[in-house]
Design an enzyme around this catalytic site. Structure first.
Site, PDB file in Angstrom:
ATOM      1  N   ILE A 102      26.267  -5.629  -0.625  1.00 26.42           N
ATOM      2  CA  ILE A 102      25.299  -5.497   0.465  1.00 26.42           C
ATOM      3  C   ILE A 102      25.734  -6.448   1.573  1.00 26.42           C
ATOM      4  O   ILE A 102      26.166  -7.573   1.296  1.00 26.42           O
ATOM      5  CB  ILE A 102      23.847  -5.781   0.013  1.00 26.42           C
ATOM      6  CG1 ILE A 102      22.874  -5.602   1.186  1.00 26.42           C
ATOM      7  CG2 ILE A 102      23.704  -7.160  -0.618  1.00 26.42           C
ATOM      8  CD1 ILE A 102      21.405  -5.532   0.765  1.00 26.42           C
ATOM      9  N   VAL A 104      25.022  -7.425   6.024  1.00 23.80           N
ATOM     10  CA  VAL A 104      24.343  -7.192   7.300  1.00 23.80           C
ATOM     11  C   VAL A 104      25.167  -7.881   8.396  1.00 23.80           C
ATOM     12  O   VAL A 104      25.642  -9.021   8.208  1.00 23.80           O
ATOM     13  CB  VAL A 104      22.894  -7.751   7.264  1.00 23.80           C
ATOM     14  CG1 VAL A 104      22.243  -7.692   8.644  1.00 23.80           C
ATOM     15  CG2 VAL A 104      22.059  -6.989   6.244  1.00 23.80           C
ATOM     16  N   GLU A 136      25.714  -9.427  -9.294  1.00 27.23           N
ATOM     17  CA  GLU A 136      26.307 -10.754  -9.419  1.00 27.23           C
ATOM     18  C   GLU A 136      26.309 -11.410  -8.048  1.00 27.23           C
ATOM     19  O   GLU A 136      26.490 -10.731  -7.040  1.00 27.23           O
ATOM     20  CB  GLU A 136      27.764 -10.700  -9.888  1.00 27.23           C
ATOM     21  CG  GLU A 136      27.967 -10.120 -11.252  1.00 27.23           C
ATOM     22  CD  GLU A 136      28.009  -8.612 -11.191  1.00 27.23           C
ATOM     23  OE1 GLU A 136      28.567  -8.061 -10.226  1.00 27.23           O
ATOM     24  OE2 GLU A 136      27.452  -7.990 -12.106  1.00 27.23           O
ATOM     25  N   ASN A 141      26.256 -18.941  -3.079  1.00 30.19           N
ATOM     26  CA  ASN A 141      25.639 -18.058  -2.082  1.00 30.19           C
ATOM     27  C   ASN A 141      24.111 -18.109  -2.213  1.00 30.19           C
ATOM     28  O   ASN A 141      23.453 -17.161  -2.656  1.00 30.19           O
ATOM     29  CB  ASN A 141      26.160 -16.629  -2.238  1.00 30.19           C
ATOM     30  CG  ASN A 141      25.818 -15.741  -1.050  1.00 30.19           C
ATOM     31  OD1 ASN A 141      25.034 -16.131  -0.187  1.00 30.19           O
ATOM     32  ND2 ASN A 141      26.395 -14.551  -1.003  1.00 30.19           N
ATOM     33  N   TYR A 148      17.449 -12.116  -2.997  1.00 33.95           N
ATOM     34  CA  TYR A 148      17.165 -11.385  -4.245  1.00 33.95           C
ATOM     35  C   TYR A 148      15.882 -11.905  -4.906  1.00 33.95           C
ATOM     36  O   TYR A 148      15.086 -11.124  -5.428  1.00 33.95           O
ATOM     37  CB  TYR A 148      18.348 -11.505  -5.207  1.00 33.95           C
ATOM     38  CG  TYR A 148      19.652 -10.949  -4.638  1.00 33.95           C
ATOM     39  CD1 TYR A 148      19.672  -9.739  -3.939  1.00 33.95           C
ATOM     40  CD2 TYR A 148      20.852 -11.631  -4.794  1.00 33.95           C
ATOM     41  CE1 TYR A 148      20.847  -9.238  -3.408  1.00 33.95           C
ATOM     42  CE2 TYR A 148      22.040 -11.128  -4.261  1.00 33.95           C
ATOM     43  CZ  TYR A 148      22.031  -9.934  -3.570  1.00 33.95           C
ATOM     44  OH  TYR A 148      23.193  -9.433  -3.043  1.00 33.95           O
TER      45      TYR A 148
HETATM   46  C1  LIG Z   1      22.639 -11.933   2.405  1.00 35.82           C
HETATM   47  C2  LIG Z   1      22.440 -10.974   3.589  1.00 35.82           C
HETATM   48  C3  LIG Z   1      22.751  -9.548   3.142  1.00 35.82           C
HETATM   49  C4  LIG Z   1      20.959 -11.095   4.030  1.00 35.82           C
HETATM   50  O1  LIG Z   1      20.762 -10.120   5.073  1.00 35.82           O
HETATM   51  P1  LIG Z   1      19.526 -10.254   6.092  1.00 35.82           P
HETATM   52  O2  LIG Z   1      19.245  -8.902   6.635  1.00 35.82           O
HETATM   53  O3  LIG Z   1      19.800 -11.332   7.078  1.00 35.82           O
HETATM   54  O4  LIG Z   1      18.353 -10.739   5.128  1.00 35.82           O
HETATM   55  P2  LIG Z   1      16.789 -10.554   5.373  1.00 35.82           P
HETATM   56  O5  LIG Z   1      16.445 -10.748   6.811  1.00 35.82           O
HETATM   57  O6  LIG Z   1      16.353  -9.261   4.757  1.00 35.82           O
HETATM   58  O7  LIG Z   1      16.240 -11.806   4.542  1.00 35.82           O
HETATM   59  C5  LIG Z   1      15.225 -11.694   3.559  1.00 35.82           C
HETATM   60  C6  LIG Z   1      15.030 -13.053   2.922  1.00 35.82           C
HETATM   61  O8  LIG Z   1      16.251 -13.510   2.311  1.00 35.82           O
HETATM   62  C7  LIG Z   1      16.373 -14.937   2.491  1.00 35.82           C
HETATM   63  N1  LIG Z   1      17.431 -15.247   3.462  1.00 35.82           N
HETATM   64  C8  LIG Z   1      18.163 -14.376   4.186  1.00 35.82           C
HETATM   65  N2  LIG Z   1      19.045 -15.048   4.952  1.00 35.82           N
HETATM   66  C9  LIG Z   1      18.859 -16.357   4.703  1.00 35.82           C
HETATM   67  C10 LIG Z   1      19.470 -17.556   5.182  1.00 35.82           C
HETATM   68  N3  LIG Z   1      20.485 -17.530   6.086  1.00 35.82           N
HETATM   69  N4  LIG Z   1      19.054 -18.742   4.692  1.00 35.82           N
HETATM   70  C11 LIG Z   1      18.066 -18.799   3.780  1.00 35.82           C
HETATM   71  N5  LIG Z   1      17.426 -17.692   3.282  1.00 35.82           N
HETATM   72  C12 LIG Z   1      17.830 -16.505   3.739  1.00 35.82           C
HETATM   73  C13 LIG Z   1      15.041 -15.392   3.075  1.00 35.82           C
HETATM   74  O9  LIG Z   1      14.149 -15.609   2.005  1.00 35.82           O
HETATM   75  C14 LIG Z   1      14.640 -14.160   3.881  1.00 35.82           C
HETATM   76  O10 LIG Z   1      13.267 -14.085   4.175  1.00 35.82           O
HETATM   77  P3  LIG Z   1      12.721 -14.866   5.488  1.00 35.82           P
HETATM   78  O11 LIG Z   1      13.590 -14.495   6.648  1.00 35.82           O
HETATM   79  O12 LIG Z   1      11.291 -14.372   5.618  1.00 35.82           O
HETATM   80  O13 LIG Z   1      12.795 -16.344   5.179  1.00 35.82           O
HETATM   81  C15 LIG Z   1      23.316 -11.387   4.808  1.00 35.82           C
HETATM   82  O14 LIG Z   1      23.131 -12.774   5.052  1.00 35.82           O
HETATM   83  C16 LIG Z   1      24.775 -11.122   4.605  1.00 35.82           C
HETATM   84  O15 LIG Z   1      25.283 -10.037   4.925  1.00 35.82           O
HETATM   85  N6  LIG Z   1      25.515 -12.121   4.049  1.00 35.82           N
HETATM   86  C17 LIG Z   1      26.961 -11.975   3.819  1.00 35.82           C
HETATM   87  C18 LIG Z   1      27.240 -10.994   2.719  1.00 35.82           C
HETATM   88  C19 LIG Z   1      26.629 -11.424   1.401  1.00 35.82           C
HETATM   89  O16 LIG Z   1      26.623 -12.604   1.036  1.00 35.82           O
HETATM   90  N7  LIG Z   1      26.118 -10.432   0.648  1.00 35.82           N
HETATM   91  C20 LIG Z   1      25.540 -10.656  -0.658  1.00 35.82           C
HETATM   92  C21 LIG Z   1      26.617 -10.728  -1.685  1.00 35.82           C
HETATM   93  S1  LIG Z   1      25.941 -11.046  -3.318  1.00 35.82           S
END
Ligand SMILES: CC(C)(COP(=O)(O)OP(=O)(O)OC[C@H]1O[C@@H](n2cnc3c(N)ncnc32)[C@H](O)[C@@H]1OP(=O)(O)O)[C@@H](O)C(=O)NCCC(=O)NCCS
Length: 177
Positions: A102, A104, A136, A141, A148
């Site tokens: 996943i 973004v 996983e 991270n 999650y």
């Molecule tokens: C992880 C990832 C998919 C999150 O995407 P996103 O659309 O920004 O996440 P969301 O806005 O849906 O976040 C939902 C919740 O996740 C947590 N979260 C997301 N980003 C965060 C950050 N940078 N720091 C802390 N918590 C975070 C928070 O609890 C957040 O809720 P909140 O904004 O109300 O506090 C994105 O950061 C990403 O693409 N990361 C790189 C790829 C990756 O690591 N993928 C997962 C591999 S296992």
């Protein structure tokens, strides 16, 4: 564990970096749509931008996932049709689902795009009678782990040296009903 081994082999070495300063994109409405082989190139470009640490999949892996009947894949798009997020899940032989990746786009993060994608995935799995999702995540991270946990996933195991650089992963699971 065979699936874990397969997923581990999907990764490629670290890729050139994204600029350090990310300018947030203008706010807009987002929509979940299916991600098919037609979106391969766009998905690859986004994948490279999402994973700066080498956890980005190869073209071959994306082609494999997109041609595999057991894969469900979705993209989040802007009103202009630009892909700003993706999620892939594979249903394994035990009828459990495995979130394989996943991501973004950096300039669209923290807008619940990942939450919406995962809820959509979970809804699709429920309709298919799938009761469990696992994934996983690197122990380092914590961003993804927070995401999650927000959605009800819990750590069930720590797997030593899961990644190519020797880092451990957490195995997280969620029951869908
Ligand atoms: C992880 C990832 C998919 C999150 O995407 P996103 O659309 O920004 O996440 P969301 O806005 O849906 O976040 C939902 C919740 O996740 C947590 N979260 C997301 N980003 C965060 C950050 N940078 N720091 C802390 N918590 C975070 C928070 O609890 C957040 O809720 P909140 O904004 O109300 O506090 C994105 O950061 C990403 O693409 N990361 C790189 C790829 C990756 O690591 N993928 C997962 C591999 S296992």
């Amino acid at each position: 564990m065979a699936v874990l081994e397969t997923i581990r082999n999907f990764f490629v070495p670290a890729f050139p970096a994204e600029p350090d300063v990310i300018v947030p994109a203008p706010f807009c409405d987002y929509e979940v749509r299916p991600l098919t082989i037609d979106h391969l190139q766009e998905a690859l470009r986004l994948n490279i931008r999402c994973f700066r640490n080498g956890d980005n999949y190869t073209k071959h892996t994306f082609e494999y996932l997109l041609n595999e009947a057991r894969t469900l894949s979705y993209r989040m798009v802007t009103p202009a049709g630009e892909m700003v997020g993706f999620a892939f899940v594979m249903v394994n032989e035990n009828n459990a689902a495995h979130l394989t990746t996943i991501g973004v786009a950096p300039e669209h993060r923290r807008r619940k795009i990942a939450v919406k994608l995962l809820k959509h995935v979970e809804g699709s799995l429920r309709k298919r009678g799938i009761g469990t999702v696992m994934l996983e995540v690197r122990v380092s991270n914590t961003t993804a782990q927070d995401l999650y946990r927000t959605l009800g996933y819990t750590i069930v195991q720590r797997i030593g040296k899961y990644y190519n650089n020797g880092e451990d992963c957490f195995l997280m699971m969620k029951a869908l009903w």
